[in-house]
Design an enzyme around this catalytic site. Sequence first.
Site, PDB file in Angstrom:
ATOM      1  CD  GLU A 140      -3.017   1.205   0.591  1.00 41.44           C
ATOM      2  OE1 GLU A 140      -2.868   1.277  -0.631  1.00 41.44           O
ATOM      3  OE2 GLU A 140      -4.134   1.165   1.149  1.00 41.44           O
ATOM      4  CB  THR A 165      -5.369   8.257  -1.541  1.00 39.32           C
ATOM      5  OG1 THR A 165      -6.467   7.444  -1.946  1.00 39.32           O
ATOM      6  CG2 THR A 165      -5.142   8.054  -0.062  1.00 39.32           C
TER       7      THR A 165
HETATM    8  N1  HSE Z   1      -7.508   6.006   5.577  1.00 41.11           N
HETATM    9  C1  HSE Z   1      -7.039   6.334   4.273  1.00 41.11           C
HETATM   10  C2  HSE Z   1      -7.281   7.805   3.984  1.00 41.11           C
HETATM   11  C3  HSE Z   1      -7.747   5.467   3.277  1.00 41.11           C
HETATM   12  O1  HSE Z   1      -8.403   8.247   4.192  1.00 41.11           O
HETATM   13  O2  HSE Z   1      -6.404   8.512   3.543  1.00 41.11           O
HETATM   14  C4  HSE Z   1      -7.552   5.859   1.837  1.00 41.11           C
HETATM   15  O3  HSE Z   1      -8.405   5.084   1.007  1.00 41.11           O
END
Ligand code: HSE
Length: 314
Positions: free
Chosen positions: A133, A186
């Site tokens: 990831e 993201t």
């Molecule tokens: N927790 C992460 C964020 C997940 O919100 O940046 C991204 O899919």
Amino acid sequence: MPTLRVFAPATISNVGPGFDVLGCALYRPGDTVEIEACDAPGVILGEVTGDGGALPLEPARNAATVAAAAVLQRAGTANSVRGLRLHLHKGMPLASGLGSSGASAAAGAVAANLILGQPLSPLDVVQCAIMGERAACGAAHADNVAPSVLGGFILIRSYDPLDVVRLPVPDGLFVACIHPHCEVSTAEARRRLVGRTASIADVVANTGNFGALVAALHQGDLGLLGRAIEDRIVEPVRAAMIPAYADVKRAALAAGALGCSISGSGPTVFAFTDAAVTAAAVARAMRATFRDRAALDSDVWVGPICRDGAHMVP
Ligand code: HSE
């Protein structure tokens, strides 16, 4: 050489007030990895399909191969396999908020562990998937990869050391996920949070909601679960990145959703319901709203929460 195929499910992360700490697995969509042992050392990336050519083909930048390489390295000399070759079949949109890179990483890590004879514990496999990831999106959050590897609802109590907690999946819980045809990065969604502070009032509200959410999963109280899907800290910042988000959420609640929020960093929106038929109606209402208010087509997935994580498929 025998070939194994592993399917890893898409996930909702940041469930309600659970930014970076609570995710759950869906039945569909998901990614599939095919893996075989090979003589060349390291991990070779063969074919990547279903991504429209968007994903990097260098093994060092692909979530599935980085995760598989981490498993191979951790397994060490105890196994007789020197190298692995894998093929990645993307079964979900990229940059969608459904944990696309997380599912690839989970599929790569679980497939590598299976073909090596399962030398690693499930927690070690999650750790290897986190490395995948990070290679793909620059951040080592685990709220996508952990539920994709393990299934169900997974709470990340701590990242260092990694400590994950499985929470129960209540009977009768359904989810509608809608992915409007636009992208949210993201990395950009995380950048928008840098340097932000929260008021004590918002921290108090989120703490109450998060505690209630965990209690609701344990008690099977779907009404409480719905009321607890409220995030006063991250959701207001990220809502601005999703066209017509406030209208879509209003439409979901009006159609009978118990609670509704952003899946991951978006643009996918999820809604919990207490019946399959309601989830289908909520999905229709959300799709119509994206179309009418933002001129966006969407894909929808409706179903229960998947209790199993990444698993072998024929
Ligand atoms: N927790 C992460 C964020 C997940 O919100 O940046 C991204 O899919």
